[in-house]
Design an enzyme around this catalytic site. Structure first.
Site, short mmCIF file in Angstrom:
data_model
loop_
_atom_site.label_atom_id
_atom_site.label_comp_id
_atom_site.label_asym_id
_atom_site.label_seq_id
_atom_site.Cartn_x
_atom_site.Cartn_y
_atom_site.Cartn_z
N LYS A 198 0.82 -1.22 0.00
CA LYS A 198 0.00 0.00 0.00
C LYS A 198 0.85 1.26 0.00
O LYS A 198 0.66 2.15 -0.83
CB LYS A 198 -0.91 -0.01 1.23
N ASN A 199 1.79 1.34 0.93
CA ASN A 199 2.50 2.61 1.09
C ASN A 199 3.51 2.88 -0.02
O ASN A 199 3.95 4.02 -0.18
CB ASN A 199 3.14 2.69 2.48
N ARG A 205 -4.15 10.35 3.61
CA ARG A 205 -2.90 10.97 4.03
C ARG A 205 -1.92 11.09 2.85
O ARG A 205 -1.26 12.09 2.66
CB ARG A 205 -2.30 10.07 5.12
N CYS A 232 -5.38 8.52 8.71
CA CYS A 232 -5.63 7.88 10.00
C CYS A 232 -5.43 8.87 11.16
O CYS A 232 -4.51 9.68 11.15
CB CYS A 232 -4.68 6.71 10.19
N ARG A 257 0.69 14.52 13.19
CA ARG A 257 1.06 14.33 11.79
C ARG A 257 1.28 15.64 11.02
O ARG A 257 0.60 15.92 10.03
CB ARG A 257 0.03 13.43 11.09
N PRO A 258 2.24 16.44 11.46
CA PRO A 258 2.55 17.68 10.72
C PRO A 258 3.23 17.36 9.39
O PRO A 258 3.70 16.23 9.18
CB PRO A 258 3.54 18.39 11.65
N ILE A 259 3.28 18.36 8.50
CA ILE A 259 4.01 18.15 7.24
C ILE A 259 5.11 19.21 7.07
O ILE A 259 5.51 19.55 5.97
CB ILE A 259 3.08 18.11 6.00
N ASP A 260 5.60 19.70 8.22
CA ASP A 260 6.63 20.75 8.16
C ASP A 260 7.89 20.29 7.43
O ASP A 260 8.56 21.09 6.76
CB ASP A 260 6.97 21.22 9.58
N GLN A 261 8.23 19.01 7.54
CA GLN A 261 9.47 18.54 6.89
C GLN A 261 9.30 18.46 5.37
O GLN A 261 10.25 18.65 4.62
CB GLN A 261 9.90 17.18 7.45
N ASP A 276 3.31 0.56 12.32
CA ASP A 276 2.08 0.04 11.71
C ASP A 276 1.72 -1.36 12.23
O ASP A 276 0.60 -1.83 12.01
CB ASP A 276 2.22 -0.01 10.18
N ILE A 330 6.64 6.63 17.35
CA ILE A 330 6.44 7.36 16.10
C ILE A 330 5.18 8.24 16.16
O ILE A 330 5.23 9.43 15.87
CB ILE A 330 6.34 6.38 14.89
N ARG A 374 -9.23 0.41 3.48
CA ARG A 374 -8.26 1.36 2.92
C ARG A 374 -6.92 0.68 2.63
O ARG A 374 -6.19 1.11 1.74
CB ARG A 374 -7.99 2.50 3.91
C1 EPZ Z 1 3.96 6.85 6.64
O1 EPZ Z 1 3.25 7.94 7.20
C2 EPZ Z 1 2.93 5.78 6.39
N1 EPZ Z 1 1.94 6.30 5.46
C3 EPZ Z 1 2.30 5.35 7.70
O2 EPZ Z 1 1.46 4.28 7.43
C4 EPZ Z 1 3.40 4.89 8.67
O3 EPZ Z 1 2.81 4.64 9.91
C5 EPZ Z 1 4.46 5.97 8.81
O4 EPZ Z 1 4.96 6.37 7.51
C6 EPZ Z 1 5.64 5.54 9.66
O5 EPZ Z 1 6.24 4.41 9.08
C7 EPZ Z 1 2.18 6.28 4.17
O6 EPZ Z 1 3.22 5.82 3.71
C8 EPZ Z 1 1.13 6.82 3.29
P1 EPZ Z 1 6.23 9.86 8.80
P2 EPZ Z 1 3.91 9.37 7.27
O7 EPZ Z 1 6.31 11.12 8.03
O8 EPZ Z 1 4.75 9.55 6.06
C9 EPZ Z 1 6.75 13.17 12.24
C10 EPZ Z 1 -0.46 2.95 7.72
O9 EPZ Z 1 -1.11 2.50 8.68
N2 EPZ Z 1 6.71 14.14 11.14
O10 EPZ Z 1 7.30 8.84 8.60
O11 EPZ Z 1 2.84 10.35 7.52
C11 EPZ Z 1 5.41 12.46 12.44
O12 EPZ Z 1 4.52 13.21 13.23
C12 EPZ Z 1 0.06 4.38 7.74
O13 EPZ Z 1 -0.23 2.32 6.68
C13 EPZ Z 1 6.96 15.47 11.41
O14 EPZ Z 1 7.18 15.87 12.55
O15 EPZ Z 1 4.81 9.21 8.54
C14 EPZ Z 1 5.84 11.15 13.04
O16 EPZ Z 1 6.03 11.33 14.41
C15 EPZ Z 1 -0.37 5.13 8.94
N3 EPZ Z 1 6.95 16.36 10.37
C16 EPZ Z 1 7.19 10.87 12.40
O17 EPZ Z 1 7.63 12.12 11.88
C17 EPZ Z 1 6.72 15.96 9.09
O18 EPZ Z 1 6.75 16.82 8.19
C18 EPZ Z 1 7.15 9.86 11.26
O19 EPZ Z 1 6.13 10.21 10.33
C19 EPZ Z 1 6.49 14.61 8.83
C20 EPZ Z 1 6.48 13.71 9.87
#
Ligand code: EPZ
Length: 424
Positions: free
Chosen positions: A23-24, A94, A118, A123-127, A311, A333, A403
């Protein structure tokens, strides 16, 4: 229309299950195909709601989608004529954030409603935004939209991620494929799907090196071409069936897997007393998981890959609620990924939550109950718990499970589970 599962628990799962495409990876590769104006043909695309949602978005912005030879998905982004992604398109998804990197990379501008998905934490997107800015884009967040523009084109740069983020790594990597010069991503995520997306980009003619390590180097190219690509098997789906096999005291062969992706989950299941054997039948790898009586209590800490995946934290907890002794599960996480706990407690589990740590006091048995999924993997955890429980459970909100799990009830029924879908 409401849908739910009725599960009669207490039967060990037995037999073989074939894992679907990841999926991802799929939800990143579909937007990435926008980067070329040519056709891409994808194999091993999972038939799940998140993929269907993304394909609908692609069509709404002018792309064409068709299936060839059964399950091969043909994506033609030559007609994409809109870089505006509205809230109604992305409210449940997402991964819609990948449209930002793809559209910005190809057209130099994009407007994206902030993504849904979810409910498991902030879940910020600042990065993501930091990365796009480093590539020279002007990015603002206003009116619920992320608006990004690079009128003179993106320019390669060094991007240091403050947190290890799968989404930000993939998103900035996609945008950088067509930036002028070299981009270096430092503190990049190493998840299998990051590597899969990099391989897909390279098949389209991109120059991405180092994916799978914490430093990725991308040399920009002026054009990408179409390609044929097969998506990797889903690490998390495979892990879910491994946990379900152990939790029900079953014996399941899990096919179409990449064993190295499953090392963390194999290690923790073995520590809990399950037998996990990796095999190769000459054509493909498989994993055989055999559960015994009650598991041993273990501690689990979620971490970025190659650590134990967040996950699978929820399904793993559903297994450990029946352990001998106390297990500690630390979620590093997503701070709020504990919505399944209240449901497990209603089945007889004893769980104390303290911040990011759940202390699970093993009980001898769980009993069936009406259960409500709050997010995708919480739903998977409740299904695992219901399969392992005595009596009947109903699992509600299963559109969340749809999903991300292809044909879940069919696959489980083939393993002998008594699970049926009901529609109201
Ligand atoms: C991906 O989410 C996956 N989603 C998630 O899968 C998975 O749980 C997650 O990676 C961790 O492996 C998809 O691939 C679509 P991250 P993502 O950015 O990209 C923080 C599932 O169940 N962060 O790796 O959103 C964040 O808050 C889903 O299949 C920032 O601070 O996760 C978290 O604590 C749910 N700023 C950590 O980083 C940012 O800009 C990791 O998040 C981005 C993230």
């Amino acid at each position: 229309m409401k849908q739910w599962y009725r599960i009669e628990g207490g039967k060990p799962l037995e037999g073989a299950v074939t894992i679907s495409g990841a999926k991802n990876a799929a939800v990143a590769i579909i937007p990435a195909s926008i980067l070329t104006g040519e056709c891409c043909v994808l194999e091993n695309i999972p038939c799940i709601e998140d993929v269907h949602t993304l394909l609908e978005i692609l069509k709404r912005i002018g792309g064409a989608v068709s299936y060839t030879m059964g399950e091969r998905l043909r994506l033609d982004s030559s007609g994409v004529n809109s870089c505006s992604i509205t809230f109604d398109m992305v409210s449940t998804l997402r991964a819609s954030y990948y449209l930002l990197g793809a559209l910005l990379g190809r057209y130099g501008h994009a407007e994206l409603s902030l993504p849904g998905g979810c409910v498991i934490g902030q879940r910020p997107i600042d990065q993501h935004i930091k990365g796009m800015r480093a590539l020279g884009a002007h990015v603002v967040v206003e009116d619920g939209l992320v608006k990004a523009r690079a009128d003179n084109g993106l320019v390669g740069s060094e991007v240091y991620f403050d947190v290890v983020s799968v989404g930000a790594t993939i998103n900035v990597m996609m945008a950088a494929t067509m930036a002028a010069g070299q981009t270096t991503l430092v503190n990049a995520a190493k998840e299998p799907h990051v590597v899969d997306v990099a391989n897909f980009l390279n098949m389209m003619g991109a120059r991405v090196k180092g994916a799978g390590t914490d430093m990725i180097r991308i040399t920009g190219v002026s054009k990408l071409h179409g390609c044929d690509y097969a998506i990797i098997p889903d690490q998390i789906e495979a892990g879910t069936y491994m946990v379900a096999a152990a939790a029900t005291g079953g014996n399941v062969v899990i096919k179409n897997i990449i064993p190295t992706h499953l090392e963390a989950i194999s290690a923790k299941l073995m520590e809990s007393g399950a037998a996990v054997v990796e095999g190769d039948d000459g054509r493909e790898f498989f994993m055989q998981v055999t559960g015994g009586g009650r598991p041993r209590a273990i501690n689990v800490k979620t971490l970025p890959y190659p650590g134990f995946p967040t996950d699978l934290q929820q399904p793993m907890m559903a297994h450990l609620v029946k352990a001998h002794g106390n297990s500690f599960i630390m979620e590093n996480i997503f701070e709020e990924r504990f919505n399944h706990v209240a449901e497990l407690v209603r089945m007889g589990a004893l769980i104390d939550l303290n911040g990011r740590t759940a202390m699970v006091q093993g009980v001898e048995r769980l009993t069936g109950a009406p259960l409500f999924a709050s997010d995708l993997r919480a739903g998977a955890a409740l299904v695992v718990a219901a399969l392992a429980a005595k009596g009947t459970s109903t699992v509600h909100n299963i559109e969340l499970i749809d999903r991300g799990y292809e044909h879940l009830e069919q696959k489980l029924r083939a393993l002998g589970a008594n699970i049926t879908r009901h529609v109201e």
